[in-house]
Design an enzyme around this catalytic site. Structure first.
Site, PDB file in Angstrom:
ATOM      1  N   SER A 279       3.757   8.996  -3.382  1.00 23.41           N
ATOM      2  CA  SER A 279       3.758   9.699  -2.095  1.00 23.41           C
ATOM      3  C   SER A 279       4.846  10.756  -2.035  1.00 23.41           C
ATOM      4  CB  SER A 279       3.901   8.702  -0.940  1.00 23.41           C
ATOM      5  OG  SER A 279       5.057   7.900  -1.096  1.00 23.41           O
ATOM      6  N   HIS A 309       0.040   1.741  -4.699  1.00 26.42           N
ATOM      7  CA  HIS A 309       1.215   2.256  -3.993  1.00 26.42           C
ATOM      8  C   HIS A 309       1.300   1.592  -2.620  1.00 26.42           C
ATOM      9  CE1 HIS A 309       4.556   4.694  -3.072  1.00 26.42           C
ATOM     10  NE2 HIS A 309       3.972   5.843  -2.769  1.00 26.42           N
ATOM     11  N   HIS A 355       8.014  -4.041 -10.112  1.00 28.37           N
ATOM     12  CA  HIS A 355       8.310  -2.694  -9.647  1.00 28.37           C
ATOM     13  C   HIS A 355       8.488  -1.794 -10.857  1.00 28.37           C
ATOM     14  CE1 HIS A 355      10.464   0.672  -7.738  1.00 28.37           C
ATOM     15  NE2 HIS A 355       9.855   0.291  -6.640  1.00 28.37           N
ATOM     16  N   ARG A 364      15.173  -3.966  -0.124  1.00 26.48           N
ATOM     17  CA  ARG A 364      14.339  -3.815   1.073  1.00 26.48           C
ATOM     18  C   ARG A 364      13.661  -5.140   1.412  1.00 26.48           C
ATOM     19  NH1 ARG A 364      10.561   0.953  -0.835  1.00 26.48           N
ATOM     20  NH2 ARG A 364      10.516  -0.487  -2.603  1.00 26.48           N
ATOM     21  N   ASP A 410       6.864  -4.750  -0.458  1.00 25.19           N
ATOM     22  CA  ASP A 410       5.541  -5.096   0.072  1.00 25.19           C
ATOM     23  C   ASP A 410       5.324  -6.603   0.198  1.00 25.19           C
ATOM     24  OD1 ASP A 410       4.570  -2.414   0.265  1.00 25.19           O
ATOM     25  OD2 ASP A 410       4.373  -2.395  -1.903  1.00 25.19           O
TER      26      ASP A 410
END
Length: 472
Positions: A279, A309, A355, A364, A410
């Protein structure tokens, strides 16, 4: 894993409030005195620009001839993985410690960035300021930015009608992309460029478009949500409230203070993850052709919508829901281990784990885990996520086909959202998209300000690559 927990712990964050940390932030900002002169974000960026341009010129003049890496044939055929070839000012991703926004870790951002009155989580407005200028803004500057975004938030009527005409069966991300593309009609940059302007003026119009786009995204995203899942009614933006509150309120969750806090955290930590992800890179690539911020971000959103993604957060919750249906209340180590092996033996991946860059637990993820431990420790799905976090790294290591057996961002976000009633997993990537705009558009402004060229790497056919490597 233990080090990652300490890195994101509340004890660590509390230690940041010490005078030494405050002194570091003052030094980080160049000992700038906020009370000396009130500056808008645009004014501050313009003031910094001449020095930034000279810094880049000197760097290229002194070191432009130096070799900074090598490229292997495996990297060429492996999606350019790890090739050092992009400039991205806002963040740097380290494989061991995770993301730093302009040098600050996520816990440091949580401590240093201004909060809403009575809030505990950082405001994404503050991170936008940090990403563009490299400085931590004052509370007043963040309040002013909140007010400016609220003032710019009105969506053109034709864009509303365009969204309303979309079939509810069209994926929310496709609807978001359509709406952002349509905002090109309002582009200050496109109109100014058509008239013929000096290159030095590009960044100002890019800034105006970026501010308008970020300001309108929550209302656009909320309209999509209300059309697809609810009654189609979107409440107006409250001009005296912050960005995250308004978004939460337009989604229908404004009365839940914990959800509003979650939105502040979510929109902050999902903004930016260096420049090589799809992105970010797609936005940068299209923007390098001098496409407007609207067309550039739409390209990034289309990339974010991909299963590899941003769509991963939707897939994680779907997978967890199936697991919960299978194991029921049996969250024993054996039950979770067996289910993980069932997934892997079926030739599937464990969504939310691994990742491209990270080799440790994603900070995160830890920020969201800490939020859950504080706000929803007894949620059944959070307990399931915690057990998977405990078991999955060992199983994936034994499986041996992943370089990073730890969870990424995620793996956690969907569980938090469903706890508060936002259960429509097909919408989750839209939330990601709103946040990612705040991260990628500052770089687009910087690109225009420093005169970054169009991106144009060299490609070869397989036949030509074979000839090249045969000579090595």
């Amino acid at each position: 894993m233990a080090s990652a927990v300490r890195f994101g712990s509340s004890a660590f964050r509390s230690s940041l409030a010490a005078p030494a940390f405050n002194a570091r932030i003052a030094a980080f900002n160049g000992a700038r005195c906020y009370s000396a002169k009130a500056q808008t974000l645009k004014e501050r960026f313009a003031e910094q620009l001449p020095e930034k341009i000279e810094e880049i010129k000197k760097l290229r003049k002194d070191h432009g001839h130096k070799v900074i890496g090598e490229v292997t044939l495996d990297q060429v055929y492996g999606g350019a993985r790890g090739i050092k070839s992009l400039v991205w000012e806002g963040s740097v991703l380290d494989s061991e410690e995770g993301i730093r926004f302009r040098g600050l870790t996520i816990p440091e951002c949580q401590e240093a960035l201004p909060k809403a009155p009575g809030g505990k989580e950082p405001l994404p407005e503050g991170l936008f300021w940090l990403l563009l200028t490299g400085e931590v803004p004052s509370e007043q500057q963040v309040r002013d930015l909140s007010a400016e975004w609220a003032a710019r938030s009105d969506v053109p009527k034709f864009v509303e009608e365009l969204i309303d005409r979309c079939p509810t069966s069209l994926h929310p991300m496709a609807q978001l992309s359509i709406a952002v593309n349509a905002l090109e009609h309002e582009s200050s940059f496109a109109k100014a460029y058509a008239k013929g302007i000096n290159k030095k003026e590009y960044w100002g119009h890019t800034y105006e478009d970026s501010m308008d786009l970020i300001a309108k995204l929550p209302t656009i995203a909320a309209r999509i949500y209300q059309n697809v899942y609810k009654d189609g009614k979107v409440v107006p933006v409250q001009k005296d409230k912050d960005y995250s509150f308004n978004f939460a309120n337009q989604l229908g969750f404004g009365d839940n203070k914990a959800f509003v806090e979650l939105m502040r955290l979510y929109l902050t930590i999902h903004t930016d993850h260096e420049g090589g992800n799809v992105s970010a890179h797609a936005t940068h690539l299209v923007g390098s052709a001098l496409s407007s911020p609207f067309l550039s971000l739409a390209a990034g959103l289309n990339g974010l919508a991909g299963p590899l993604h941003g769509l991963a957060n939707q897939e994680v919750l779907n997978w967890l829901t199936k697991m919960k249906a299978s194991v029921g209340n049996d969250l024993s180590d054996k039950a979770i281990t067996d289910y993980l092996w069932t997934t892997l033996n079926a030739g599937q991946v464990v969504p939310g784990y691994g990742h491209a860059v990270l080799r440790k637990t994603d900070p995160r993820y830890m920020a969201q885990r800490e939020f859950a431990q504080k706000h929803l420790p007894d949620d059944p799905m959070f307990k399931l996520v915690s057990q998977v976090y405990k078991i999955a790294p060992g199983v994936l290591t034994e499986h041996g086909k992943t370089k990073n057996p730890f969870p990424n961002v995620d793996a956690h976000s969907g569980v938090l959202l469903q706890h508060y009633g936002l259960t429509e997993s097909s919408y989750y990537t839209v939330l990601f998209g709103v946040s990612r705009a705040i991260g990628v558009l500052p770089q687009l402004i910087i690109d225009r300000a420093v005169g970054a060229p169009i991106e144009r790497p060299k490609s070869f056919s397989t036949e030509k690559w074979a000839q090249i490597v045969a000579k090595l």
